[in-house]
Design a protein around this motif. Structure first.
Motif, short mmCIF file in Angstrom:
data_model
loop_
_atom_site.label_atom_id
_atom_site.label_comp_id
_atom_site.label_asym_id
_atom_site.label_seq_id
_atom_site.Cartn_x
_atom_site.Cartn_y
_atom_site.Cartn_z
N SER A 120 1.33 4.19 -2.97
CA SER A 120 0.84 5.53 -2.62
C SER A 120 1.59 6.61 -3.40
O SER A 120 1.13 7.74 -3.51
CB SER A 120 0.94 5.77 -1.12
OG SER A 120 2.30 5.85 -0.72
N ASP A 121 2.74 6.25 -3.97
CA ASP A 121 3.51 7.20 -4.79
C ASP A 121 3.03 7.25 -6.23
O ASP A 121 3.53 8.02 -7.03
CB ASP A 121 5.00 6.82 -4.79
CG ASP A 121 5.65 7.03 -3.44
OD1 ASP A 121 5.10 7.82 -2.63
OD2 ASP A 121 6.69 6.40 -3.17
N VAL A 139 0.85 -1.20 0.00
CA VAL A 139 0.00 0.00 0.00
C VAL A 139 0.88 1.25 0.00
O VAL A 139 0.65 2.19 -0.77
CB VAL A 139 -0.98 -0.01 1.19
CG1 VAL A 139 -1.74 1.31 1.28
CG2 VAL A 139 -1.95 -1.19 1.08
N ASN A 140 1.92 1.26 0.82
CA ASN A 140 2.84 2.41 0.87
C ASN A 140 3.56 2.60 -0.46
O ASN A 140 3.72 3.73 -0.93
CB ASN A 140 3.87 2.24 1.99
CG ASN A 140 3.26 2.43 3.36
OD1 ASN A 140 2.19 3.01 3.51
ND2 ASN A 140 3.93 1.90 4.37
#
Length: 196
Positions: free
Chosen positions: A43-44, A39-40
């Motif tokens: 996120s970009d 998920v992280n």
């Protein structure tokens, strides 16, 4: 309980993003559970991220009680039910292809096919030899093509190792483009979509 986490340097994972149209949001399918690292990572990106945790799906967990093809088709269609017109840019299979028996593999292919076209790319792990089976693990994505690998916390699935030729026969909506044998015996695969 302290989870053992390993870092796996992928030589092929970053290739998933080559040639992707950056002018529109990515549409991504992760066959695993929604882990924080993945998920992280996404996120970009401008993207729509879909998770379909097949590892926890009862139809996958109970393959030792054979279901008819019609039941498998219906169950996988329900598991992979995305909005009409969805076409994935990227699919992450991790090691799930090694835990599907032949009938389940065919049903998985049939359910996934409508969401794949010639621009879809996929990544997964397999085996070069049917005598080698993979340990079921949970995967996440870190920066620079690194993957984090953790011990699977859910119910252990029965392994059904498939060699690359079998994957190409059973997963008709994809074709293996590149493969690389890793030092631990795991086969890393990059696949290209085959639907017109």
């Amino acid at each position: 309980m302290n989870e053992k986490e390993l870092k796996l340097q992928s030589k092929l994972f970053s290739s998933l993003f080559e040639g992707v149209d950056a002018s529109r949001p990515l549409i991504v399918l992760d066959i695993g559970s929604a882990v924080p690292e993945t998920v992280n990572f996404f996120s970009d990106f401008r993207c729509r991220l879909h998770f379909a945790d097949l590892y926890s799906a009862p139809i996958v967990q109970h393959q030792k009680n054979p279901a008819t093809d019609a039941v498998l088709d219906k169950q996988f269609k329900r598991l992979l039910d995305f909005p009409p017109g969805t076409k994935f840019d990227i699919c992450m299979f991790w090691d799930i292809l090694n835990f599907l028996d032949v009938p389940a593999f065919r049903a998985f292919n049939k359910a996934l096919s409508p969401y794949v076209d010639k621009n879809t790319r996929a990544h997964g792990f397999g085996v070069l030899n049917k005598q080698k089976s993979l340990e079921q693990q949970d995967y996440g994505i870190q920066q620079g093509g690194n993957l984090c690998v953790k011990q699977h916390r859910g119910k252990e699935l029965k392994p059904y190792p498939h060699q690359p030729a079998d994957v190409n026969l059973l997963l008709k909506c994809f074709k293996i483009n590149k493969r690389l044998l890793l030092p631990d015996g795991r086969l890393e695969m990059l696949l290209d979509g085959q639907n017109a």
